[in-house]
Design a protein around this motif. Structure first.
Motif, PDB file in Angstrom:
ATOM      1  N   ASP A  56       0.806  -1.238   0.016  1.00 46.44           N
ATOM      2  CA  ASP A  56       0.087  -0.142   0.062  1.00 46.44           C
ATOM      3  C   ASP A  56       0.988   1.302   0.166  1.00 46.44           C
ATOM      4  OD1 ASP A  56      -2.003   1.812   0.298  1.00 46.44           O
ATOM      5  OD2 ASP A  56      -2.475   1.325   2.300  1.00 46.44           O
ATOM      6  N   THR A  57       1.085   1.741  -1.181  1.00 45.08           N
ATOM      7  CA  THR A  57       1.934   3.092  -1.277  1.00 45.08           C
ATOM      8  C   THR A  57       2.997   3.374  -0.520  1.00 45.08           C
ATOM      9  OG1 THR A  57       0.327   4.230   0.000  1.00 45.08           O
ATOM     10  CG2 THR A  57       0.088   4.411  -2.279  1.00 45.08           C
ATOM     11  N   PRO A  58       4.104   2.311  -0.605  1.00 45.37           N
ATOM     12  CA  PRO A  58       5.151   2.034   0.453  1.00 45.37           C
ATOM     13  C   PRO A  58       6.071   3.442   0.079  1.00 45.37           C
ATOM     14  CG  PRO A  58       5.683   0.634  -1.785  1.00 45.37           C
ATOM     15  CD  PRO A  58       4.208   1.187  -1.640  1.00 45.37           C
ATOM     16  N   VAL A  59       6.853   3.637   1.331  1.00 49.37           N
ATOM     17  CA  VAL A  59       7.872   4.840   1.290  1.00 49.37           C
ATOM     18  C   VAL A  59       8.960   4.135   1.312  1.00 49.37           C
ATOM     19  CG1 VAL A  59       8.676   6.745   2.594  1.00 49.37           C
ATOM     20  CG2 VAL A  59       6.389   6.422   2.860  1.00 49.37           C
ATOM     21  N   TRP A  60       9.996   4.514   0.043  1.00 48.80           N
ATOM     22  CA  TRP A  60      10.908   3.830  -0.210  1.00 48.80           C
ATOM     23  C   TRP A  60      12.299   4.519   0.328  1.00 48.80           C
ATOM     24  CZ3 TRP A  60      11.483  -0.758  -2.262  1.00 48.80           C
ATOM     25  CH2 TRP A  60      10.407  -1.483  -2.940  1.00 48.80           C
ATOM     26  N   THR A  61      13.303   3.882   0.881  1.00 45.41           N
ATOM     27  CA  THR A  61      14.666   4.124   1.134  1.00 45.41           C
ATOM     28  C   THR A  61      15.624   3.564   0.180  1.00 45.41           C
ATOM     29  OG1 THR A  61      13.989   4.682   3.392  1.00 45.41           O
ATOM     30  CG2 THR A  61      16.239   4.436   2.824  1.00 45.41           C
ATOM     31  N   ASN A  62      16.782   4.140  -0.374  1.00 43.72           N
ATOM     32  CA  ASN A  62      17.583   3.430  -1.061  1.00 43.72           C
ATOM     33  C   ASN A  62      18.593   3.435  -0.267  1.00 43.72           C
ATOM     34  OD1 ASN A  62      16.217   3.538  -3.830  1.00 43.72           O
ATOM     35  ND2 ASN A  62      16.435   5.804  -3.609  1.00 43.72           N
TER      36      ASN A  62
END
Length: 275
Positions: A56-62
């Protein structure tokens, strides 16, 4: 008299009541610091992959796939959990193009390589990638959740989709100088294969073209504070366990569940007395 010894309906009710909490899914992409096509940038999304994997609309970290991964902190607002990873080396392969602003392919672009030796946890132990997560209990408490769902994304730039992906292990606890096998085995996980290098978006082209394999695995109902994911060294038959990213989704049973479960229990007792 009919004796009710088990209740599948109760399990179904519990599953129906469990739901994601308000905290966003925290997702980690293993990319690079010098090649942005491996990363998920500002304004980009993973809508296609979200649909496929149930995110559900993830918040991404690289995170840098070339970093050996000692004590990297991933945060969700002011709350976080710690990620530590080992791999033989970092690698890149497969399709990388955006579809509009959809960066689903780029999740798979860079990955932690599953060779033995190098920066892997222990040379010759049969495991190429280890991924350790800790501080999850505090994280769950801070977002009002009682469990979490872990979604793992896997990728290789060689082999065919019908070759599959290697099973991996979920173990309890963290590595502290001992053997991976010393940690209690919670389960062995078989990934779901999405397809070749054009999956999940159907994009054709990029480095590696449509070669390789894409896949993911979903582990639900986890409550452990510290876990280690252990991925076997590639078996030489185009089956591999290289890791391109993961996501944590906090899950809770709503407060209303307590009263509903009480009503359900009363109905079970009434049914038993009438039987």
């Amino acid at each position: 008299m009919k004796l009710i010894t088990s209740s599948p309906s109760l399990a179904l009710l519990l599953a129906a009541l469990a739901c994601p909490v308000g905290a966003a899914t925290v997702a980690v992409n293993f990319g690079g610091t010098s090649f942005t096509a491996e990363n998920i940038g500002a304004g980009e999304n993973t809508a296609t992959l979200d649909t496929v994997a149930g995110l559900d609309t993830p918040v991404w970290t690289n995170l840098d796939k070339d970093n050996n991964g000692s004590g990297i902190l991933v945060t969700d607002g002011s709350n976080g959990f710690t990620v530590t990873y080992h791999r033989a080396n970092g690698w890149s392969g497969g399709s990388q193009e955006l579809t509009g602003s959809d960066a689903s392919q780029q999740v798979f672009r860079g990955y932690l390589d599953d060779g033995d030796g190098g920066g892997s946890y222990a040379n010759g132990d049969g495991y190429g990638v280890t991924l350790q997560l800790s501080g999850l209990s505090s994280y769950l408490s801070s977002v009002g959740a009682s469990s979490y769902t872990l979604t793992v994304f896997l990728n290789t730039d060689q082999g065919e989709a019908d070759a599959g992906l290697l099973d991996f292990e979920l173990r309890q606890g963290l590595l502290s100088g001992g053997n991976i096998a010393d940690l209690s085995l919670l389960q062995t996980v078989t990934p779901i294969v999405l397809g070749d290098g054009s999956e999940p978006t159907g994009v054709v082209g990029g480095i590696g073209g449509t070669g390789g394999v894409r896949g993911y695995a979903t582990l639900s109902g986890l409550t452990e504070n510290e876990i280690t994911l252990a991925f076997a060294v590639n078996n030489g038959a185009h089956q591999r366990g290289s890791v391109s990213g993961f996501a944590i989704t906090p899950v809770a049973v709503p407060e209303a569940a307590s009263s509903l479960l009480g009503v359900f229990g009363s109905l079970l007792l009434l049914r038993r007395r009438r039987a």
